[in-house]
Design a protein around this motif. Sequence first.
Motif, PDB file in Angstrom:
ATOM      1  N   CYS A 118       0.802  -1.224   0.000  1.00 41.30           N
ATOM      2  CA  CYS A 118       0.000   0.000   0.000  1.00 41.30           C
ATOM      3  C   CYS A 118       0.833   1.272   0.000  1.00 41.30           C
ATOM      4  O   CYS A 118       0.312   2.360  -0.244  1.00 41.30           O
ATOM      5  N   GLY A 119       2.124   1.176   0.308  1.00 44.87           N
ATOM      6  CA  GLY A 119       3.007   2.332   0.285  1.00 44.87           C
ATOM      7  C   GLY A 119       3.026   3.148   1.557  1.00 44.87           C
ATOM      8  O   GLY A 119       3.769   4.131   1.643  1.00 44.87           O
ATOM      9  N   ARG A 120       2.271   2.748   2.563  1.00 38.77           N
ATOM     10  CA  ARG A 120       2.274   3.487   3.825  1.00 38.77           C
ATOM     11  C   ARG A 120       3.524   3.152   4.634  1.00 38.77           C
ATOM     12  O   ARG A 120       4.128   2.084   4.456  1.00 38.77           O
ATOM     13  N   PRO A 121       3.924   4.020   5.559  1.00 39.86           N
ATOM     14  CA  PRO A 121       5.093   3.741   6.410  1.00 39.86           C
ATOM     15  C   PRO A 121       4.872   2.483   7.249  1.00 39.86           C
ATOM     16  O   PRO A 121       3.764   2.223   7.723  1.00 39.86           O
ATOM     17  N   THR A 122       5.942   1.747   7.439  1.00 39.55           N
ATOM     18  CA  THR A 122       5.889   0.568   8.300  1.00 39.55           C
ATOM     19  C   THR A 122       6.249   0.966   9.736  1.00 39.55           C
ATOM     20  O   THR A 122       6.872   2.000   9.970  1.00 39.55           O
ATOM     21  N   THR A 123       5.869   0.115  10.655  1.00 37.79           N
ATOM     22  CA  THR A 123       6.133   0.333  12.075  1.00 37.79           C
ATOM     23  C   THR A 123       7.053  -0.764  12.578  1.00 37.79           C
ATOM     24  O   THR A 123       6.809  -1.950  12.346  1.00 37.79           O
ATOM     25  N   ARG A 124       8.088  -0.371  13.282  1.00 34.59           N
ATOM     26  CA  ARG A 124       9.057  -1.339  13.787  1.00 34.59           C
ATOM     27  C   ARG A 124       8.570  -1.993  15.077  1.00 34.59           C
ATOM     28  O   ARG A 124       8.097  -1.316  15.991  1.00 34.59           O
ATOM     29  N   ALA A 125       8.689  -3.314  15.122  1.00 39.77           N
ATOM     30  CA  ALA A 125       8.371  -4.059  16.336  1.00 39.77           C
ATOM     31  C   ALA A 125       9.632  -4.205  17.179  1.00 39.77           C
ATOM     32  O   ALA A 125      10.751  -4.121  16.665  1.00 39.77           O
ATOM     33  N   TYR A 126       9.457  -4.464  18.459  1.00 40.64           N
ATOM     34  CA  TYR A 126      10.608  -4.572  19.354  1.00 40.64           C
ATOM     35  C   TYR A 126      10.685  -5.921  20.072  1.00 40.64           C
ATOM     36  O   TYR A 126      11.727  -6.281  20.584  1.00 40.64           O
ATOM     37  N   GLU A 128      10.407  -8.731  18.570  1.00 37.75           N
ATOM     38  CA  GLU A 128      11.200  -9.512  17.627  1.00 37.75           C
ATOM     39  C   GLU A 128      11.449  -8.640  16.405  1.00 37.75           C
ATOM     40  O   GLU A 128      10.902  -7.550  16.290  1.00 37.75           O
ATOM     41  N   HIS A 129      12.293  -9.133  15.485  1.00 39.85           N
ATOM     42  CA  HIS A 129      12.661  -8.306  14.338  1.00 39.85           C
ATOM     43  C   HIS A 129      11.634  -8.458  13.213  1.00 39.85           C
ATOM     44  O   HIS A 129      11.654  -9.420  12.447  1.00 39.85           O
ATOM     45  N   TYR A 130      10.727  -7.477  13.120  1.00 41.30           N
ATOM     46  CA  TYR A 130       9.856  -7.381  11.955  1.00 41.30           C
ATOM     47  C   TYR A 130       9.329  -5.951  11.854  1.00 41.30           C
ATOM     48  O   TYR A 130       9.315  -5.193  12.831  1.00 41.30           O
ATOM     49  N   LEU A 131       8.921  -5.574  10.645  1.00 39.42           N
ATOM     50  CA  LEU A 131       8.254  -4.305  10.396  1.00 39.42           C
ATOM     51  C   LEU A 131       6.813  -4.611  10.007  1.00 39.42           C
ATOM     52  O   LEU A 131       6.550  -5.572   9.277  1.00 39.42           O
ATOM     53  N   ALA A 132       5.888  -3.800  10.491  1.00 43.33           N
ATOM     54  CA  ALA A 132       4.474  -4.091  10.285  1.00 43.33           C
ATOM     55  C   ALA A 132       3.783  -2.975   9.519  1.00 43.33           C
ATOM     56  O   ALA A 132       4.101  -1.791   9.691  1.00 43.33           O
ATOM     57  N   CYS A 133       2.862  -3.372   8.659  1.00 39.14           N
ATOM     58  CA  CYS A 133       1.930  -2.431   8.044  1.00 39.14           C
ATOM     59  C   CYS A 133       0.569  -2.719   8.654  1.00 39.14           C
ATOM     60  O   CYS A 133      -0.051  -3.754   8.357  1.00 39.14           O
ATOM     61  N   GLU A 134       0.106  -1.846   9.532  1.00 36.27           N
ATOM     62  CA  GLU A 134      -1.140  -2.097  10.245  1.00 36.27           C
ATOM     63  C   GLU A 134      -2.354  -2.139   9.315  1.00 36.27           C
ATOM     64  O   GLU A 134      -3.198  -3.021   9.441  1.00 36.27           O
ATOM     65  N   PRO A 135      -2.496  -1.199   8.339  1.00 39.73           N
ATOM     66  CA  PRO A 135      -3.667  -1.264   7.461  1.00 39.73           C
ATOM     67  C   PRO A 135      -3.736  -2.573   6.661  1.00 39.73           C
ATOM     68  O   PRO A 135      -4.829  -3.119   6.446  1.00 39.73           O
ATOM     69  N   CYS A 136      -2.581  -3.078   6.214  1.00 42.90           N
ATOM     70  CA  CYS A 136      -2.576  -4.305   5.406  1.00 42.90           C
ATOM     71  C   CYS A 136      -2.470  -5.573   6.257  1.00 42.90           C
ATOM     72  O   CYS A 136      -2.605  -6.674   5.736  1.00 42.90           O
ATOM     73  N   ARG A 137      -2.185  -5.402   7.545  1.00 47.58           N
ATOM     74  CA  ARG A 137      -1.965  -6.531   8.446  1.00 47.58           C
ATOM     75  C   ARG A 137      -0.855  -7.446   7.917  1.00 47.58           C
ATOM     76  O   ARG A 137      -0.960  -8.672   7.925  1.00 47.58           O
ATOM     77  N   LEU A 138       0.201  -6.791   7.469  1.00 51.39           N
ATOM     78  CA  LEU A 138       1.354  -7.521   6.938  1.00 51.39           C
ATOM     79  C   LEU A 138       2.559  -7.305   7.840  1.00 51.39           C
ATOM     80  O   LEU A 138       2.714  -6.237   8.443  1.00 51.39           O
ATOM     81  N   ARG A 139       3.418  -8.342   7.897  1.00 47.27           N
ATOM     82  CA  ARG A 139       4.687  -8.236   8.603  1.00 47.27           C
ATOM     83  C   ARG A 139       5.827  -8.484   7.617  1.00 47.27           C
ATOM     84  O   ARG A 139       5.723  -9.387   6.779  1.00 47.27           O
ATOM     85  N   PHE A 140       6.877  -7.707   7.740  1.00 53.07           N
ATOM     86  CA  PHE A 140       8.037  -7.858   6.877  1.00 53.07           C
ATOM     87  C   PHE A 140       9.252  -8.213   7.747  1.00 53.07           C
ATOM     88  O   PHE A 140       9.690  -7.404   8.566  1.00 53.07           O
ATOM     89  N   TYR A 141       9.739  -9.433   7.576  1.00 57.29           N
ATOM     90  CA  TYR A 141      10.861  -9.921   8.370  1.00 57.29           C
ATOM     91  C   TYR A 141      12.181  -9.701   7.625  1.00 57.29           C
ATOM     92  O   TYR A 141      12.178  -9.526   6.394  1.00 57.29           O
ATOM     93  N   PRO A 142      13.293  -9.702   8.341  1.00 59.84           N
ATOM     94  CA  PRO A 142      14.590  -9.543   7.662  1.00 59.84           C
ATOM     95  C   PRO A 142      14.746 -10.569   6.548  1.00 59.84           C
ATOM     96  O   PRO A 142      14.439 -11.753   6.713  1.00 59.84           O
ATOM     97  N   ARG A 143      15.241 -10.109   5.428  1.00 53.79           N
ATOM     98  CA  ARG A 143      15.354 -10.954   4.233  1.00 53.79           C
ATOM     99  C   ARG A 143      16.650 -11.753   4.262  1.00 53.79           C
ATOM    100  O   ARG A 143      17.725 -11.206   4.521  1.00 53.79           O
ATOM    101  N   ILE A 144      16.536 -13.036   4.021  1.00 57.73           N
ATOM    102  CA  ILE A 144      17.696 -13.912   3.893  1.00 57.73           C
ATOM    103  C   ILE A 144      17.576 -14.648   2.566  1.00 57.73           C
ATOM    104  O   ILE A 144      16.545 -15.270   2.282  1.00 57.73           O
ATOM    105  N   GLN A 145      18.600 -14.588   1.743  1.00 61.61           N
ATOM    106  CA  GLN A 145      18.577 -15.233   0.429  1.00 61.61           C
ATOM    107  C   GLN A 145      19.463 -16.481   0.464  1.00 61.61           C
ATOM    108  O   GLN A 145      20.686 -16.371   0.576  1.00 61.61           O
ATOM    109  N   PRO A 146      18.851 -17.674   0.388  1.00 64.22           N
ATOM    110  CA  PRO A 146      19.657 -18.897   0.403  1.00 64.22           C
ATOM    111  C   PRO A 146      20.414 -19.094  -0.904  1.00 64.22           C
ATOM    112  O   PRO A 146      19.864 -18.903  -1.994  1.00 64.22           O
TER     113      PRO A 146
END
Length: 278
Positions: A118-126, A128-146
């Motif tokens: 949606c392009g809105r600012p994310t909110t940092r959780a404390y 554990e490590h994730y960023l949240a978009c409250e309107p979309c109810r999405l969490r973005f965790y640190p990216r690891i590429q195997p």
Amino acid sequence: MLYDIEQLDWALNAPPEQIPAKARLIQVRGHEVLSVLPDRWQPPVLVEVADAEDPIWLGKVGGIPYYATAFRDHWLTEQTRLVNLRDLLVESESAFAVASRAAQLVTWLRQHQYCGQCGRPTTRAYEEHYLACEPCRLRFYPRIQPCIIVLVVRGDEVLLAQGVRHQHTGYYSTLAGFMEVGESVEQAVHREVFEEVGLQLKNLRYMSSQTWPFPNQLMLGFIAEYDSGDIVIEPNEIVDARWWPLDQLPKRPPSASISGWLVDTYRKERQSKGKQAR
């Protein structure tokens, strides 16, 4: 062991309510971290960095709490210096591990300030490590590429190749590549080797793994036996690839890297078998 596990003590719970007095702050600029010592890497004590805002909790190494934050230019003085993460790889595996974690988390926070949906600012959780978009109810965790990394072997010979990006350094290394969506790790090993040098493999052995923060990879290391085929390089990725006798190896990565470690491990195996056969 590739890593000295006893020295790695990551705390996966929430950070302490108050920053411990002995906590240290890793200040990250790209692939560099600040050191307060001239001869080895040591980050400053966090409470002594006056303008360190909202540092990222990393965990503990050797009982010492570590935090991270993005580097600020005025922190570099005549008494401090910047150290490249690749140099830490040779200096200390534990130092490389915690600095790698810091670099990857700082990069992740910078690159995920907004929701990709949606392009809105994310909110940092404390907790554990994730960023949240409250309107979309999405969490973005640190990216690891195997990624897979594989040493192809044929008796007392190993296949080492020189990548396009390293043709001016003289280094030869093992083959490596990113995993594709939907494939297994083993499929990725077979595919990458065939794509890069045209060889078929057999008897894959998983050996170890290593974090690789350039920018955020997890290297999954294998040794695999040559089965069939002639070397046919993929010119967009490989400049040269050849079989090297174990007693005539070219310039290659240090044993602190998983590439160098795979070569050294296999060489020791062959030497041990040679002694047993006598």
